[in-house]
Motif scaffolding. Structure first.
Motif, mmCIF file in Angstrom:
data_model
loop_
_atom_site.group_PDB
_atom_site.id
_atom_site.type_symbol
_atom_site.label_atom_id
_atom_site.label_comp_id
_atom_site.label_asym_id
_atom_site.label_seq_id
_atom_site.Cartn_x
_atom_site.Cartn_y
_atom_site.Cartn_z
ATOM 1 N N LYS A 1 0.771 -1.112 0.092
ATOM 2 C CA LYS A 1 -0.040 -0.189 -0.054
ATOM 3 C C LYS A 1 0.785 1.249 0.065
ATOM 4 O O LYS A 1 0.786 2.310 -0.741
ATOM 5 N N ASP A 2 1.843 1.369 0.840
ATOM 6 C CA ASP A 2 2.619 2.569 0.975
ATOM 7 C C ASP A 2 4.174 2.022 0.780
ATOM 8 O O ASP A 2 4.504 0.927 1.191
ATOM 9 N N SER A 3 4.823 2.983 0.289
ATOM 10 C CA SER A 3 6.518 2.588 0.144
ATOM 11 C C SER A 3 7.086 2.316 1.306
ATOM 12 O O SER A 3 8.191 1.547 1.493
ATOM 13 N N SER A 4 6.785 2.789 2.523
ATOM 14 C CA SER A 4 7.224 2.680 3.873
ATOM 15 C C SER A 4 6.381 3.270 4.741
ATOM 16 O O SER A 4 5.364 3.792 4.329
ATOM 17 N N ASN A 5 6.809 3.342 6.008
ATOM 18 C CA ASN A 5 6.291 3.968 7.074
ATOM 19 C C ASN A 5 7.012 5.236 7.707
ATOM 20 O O ASN A 5 6.587 5.460 8.902
ATOM 21 N N LEU A 6 7.690 5.623 6.909
ATOM 22 C CA LEU A 6 8.933 6.698 7.427
ATOM 23 C C LEU A 6 8.045 8.103 7.696
ATOM 24 O O LEU A 6 8.555 8.607 8.735
ATOM 25 N N LEU A 7 7.047 8.251 7.233
ATOM 26 C CA LEU A 7 6.330 9.451 7.346
ATOM 27 C C LEU A 7 4.938 9.293 7.768
ATOM 28 O O LEU A 7 4.077 8.867 7.345
ATOM 29 N N PRO A 8 4.671 9.325 9.197
ATOM 30 C CA PRO A 8 3.474 8.779 9.788
ATOM 31 C C PRO A 8 2.271 9.782 9.276
ATOM 32 O O PRO A 8 2.314 11.113 9.299
ATOM 33 N N GLY A 9 1.249 9.058 8.881
ATOM 34 C CA GLY A 9 0.066 9.450 8.175
ATOM 35 C C GLY A 9 0.234 9.912 6.818
ATOM 36 O O GLY A 9 -0.736 10.059 5.827
ATOM 37 N N HIS A 10 1.425 9.803 6.152
ATOM 38 C CA HIS A 10 1.808 10.017 4.789
ATOM 39 C C HIS A 10 2.438 8.738 4.050
ATOM 40 O O HIS A 10 2.606 8.942 2.670
ATOM 41 N N GLY A 11 2.639 7.757 4.746
ATOM 42 C CA GLY A 11 3.260 6.528 3.789
ATOM 43 C C GLY A 11 4.919 6.855 3.882
ATOM 44 O O GLY A 11 5.408 7.356 5.061
ATOM 45 N N GLY A 12 5.375 6.821 2.911
ATOM 46 C CA GLY A 12 7.113 6.795 2.675
ATOM 47 C C GLY A 12 7.243 8.113 1.872
ATOM 48 O O GLY A 12 6.593 8.776 1.163
ATOM 49 N N LEU B 1 8.925 7.948 -1.349
ATOM 50 C CA LEU B 1 8.376 7.938 -2.572
ATOM 51 C C LEU B 1 7.100 8.118 -2.825
ATOM 52 O O LEU B 1 6.478 8.983 -3.721
ATOM 53 N N ASP B 2 6.164 8.002 -1.733
ATOM 54 C CA ASP B 2 4.734 8.380 -1.921
ATOM 55 C C ASP B 2 4.291 9.857 -1.903
ATOM 56 O O ASP B 2 3.462 10.583 -2.457
ATOM 57 N N ARG B 3 5.292 10.737 -1.395
ATOM 58 C CA ARG B 3 5.238 12.087 -1.384
ATOM 59 C C ARG B 3 6.010 12.799 -2.639
ATOM 60 O O ARG B 3 5.518 13.986 -2.875
ATOM 61 N N ILE B 4 7.149 11.898 -3.160
ATOM 62 C CA ILE B 4 7.807 12.656 -4.327
ATOM 63 C C ILE B 4 7.903 12.096 -5.424
ATOM 64 O O ILE B 4 8.507 12.275 -6.423
ATOM 65 N N ASP B 5 6.746 11.013 -5.668
ATOM 66 C CA ASP B 5 6.760 10.279 -6.925
ATOM 67 C C ASP B 5 6.519 11.286 -8.158
ATOM 68 O O ASP B 5 6.955 10.872 -9.292
#
Length: 271
Positions: free
Chosen positions: A233-244, A246-250
């Motif tokens: 679902k998410d590239s990782s859990n590095l950013l709580p509530g936002h996924g990873g 990569l999910d923010r910069i794709d």
């Protein structure tokens, strides 16, 4: 979840803005490299590397390649060109998914694709930072992507009927794409009027902005395609509530190299 997203955003936003707009030279390159290396660690998971040591090793390889590119500035145009070619190919892979998965080349191919996504994005930001109006150029490409996302969300929610890529991202619609594109073009028009562009500048800027927005959508869909294939679902859990990361910069990984390449072709900066 919403509270968590807001808290994370409030913490990350000033850090990101400070890194983008206050750092210069090697410090800026290192800041962007840190983000890219985290993205590489996440991509290794999407690519199929099962163990943490292998993912860290892949991220370390990306870090070494970034250092090599920083030490060899003449390679910048070639890296951008490769990035633009990759996103042209990625468009067809997204449209043909899931059949296109047979062309990814297994694990080696997926790891190579990670390099094609991440390295040109890093290079593009370094190039923009070296040109006139550097910070404004970076803000411009980010604004195009953000405004297109906002326009796509609201127009898709209100008018969305026809699915854009149902096998990749069922939530996206053609109506959302058109709404986001129109809003980004409106932003470009406003900026052009404010800066008193000539007709020739408008004729270059509007198609260029449209291409950047469209390829940013391909960037978003490409990550979604690999996540869907991997069942993640998410590239990782590095950013709580936002996924990873990569999910923010794709979207930006696709938009930045094309934006830089178009400005270069228009004669904006000198290598």
């Amino acid at each position: 979840m919403l509270k968590q997203r807001i808290i994370t955003a409030l913490i990350l936003l000033p850090v990101a803005l400070a890194g983008f707009f206050l750092l210069e030279g090697g410090a800026f390159a290192l800041f962007i490299a840190a983000v890219v290396v985290l993205g590489a660690w996440e991509w290794a998971r999407l690519a199929g590397l099962a163990t943490q040591p292998l993912r860290v090793f892949y991220a370390a390889v990306v870090a070494v390649l970034l250092f090599a590119l920083y030490a060899a500035p003449p390679l910048a145009p070639w890296v951008l060109a490769v990035g633009v070619l990759w996103w042209a190919l990625a468009t067809f892979l997204v449209l043909d998914y899931p059949h296109s998965s047979r062309y990814w080349g297994g694990l080696p191919g997926r790891l190579l694709i990670g390099l094609l996504i991440l390295l040109p994005a890093w290079q593009g930001l370094l190039v923009l930072k070296q040109w006139p109006l550097a910070n404004w150029l970076i803000l411009a490409v980010m604004a195009l992507v953000w405004v297109a996302d906002i326009g796509a969300y609201f127009s898709g929610k209100r008018f969305g009927r026809r699915k854009l890529a149902p096998r990749v991202s069922p939530g996206k619609s053609w109506e959302g794409l058109i709404g986001g594109l129109l809003l980004s073009l409106l932003l470009t028009l406003v900026v052009g009027v404010y800066r008193d562009w000539s007709l020739g500048q408008f004729l270059l800027a509007l198609p260029g902005a449209a291409l950047v927005v469209l390829v940013s959508v391909v960037g978003d869909l490409t990550e979604s395609m690999f996540k869907r294939q991997s069942g993640i679902k998410d590239s990782s859990n590095l950013l709580p509530g936002h996924g990873g990361v990569l999910d923010r910069i794709d979207s930006l990984t696709a938009a930045v190299p094309l934006f830089a390449a178009l400005l270069w072709l228009a004669g904006w900066g000198a290598w």
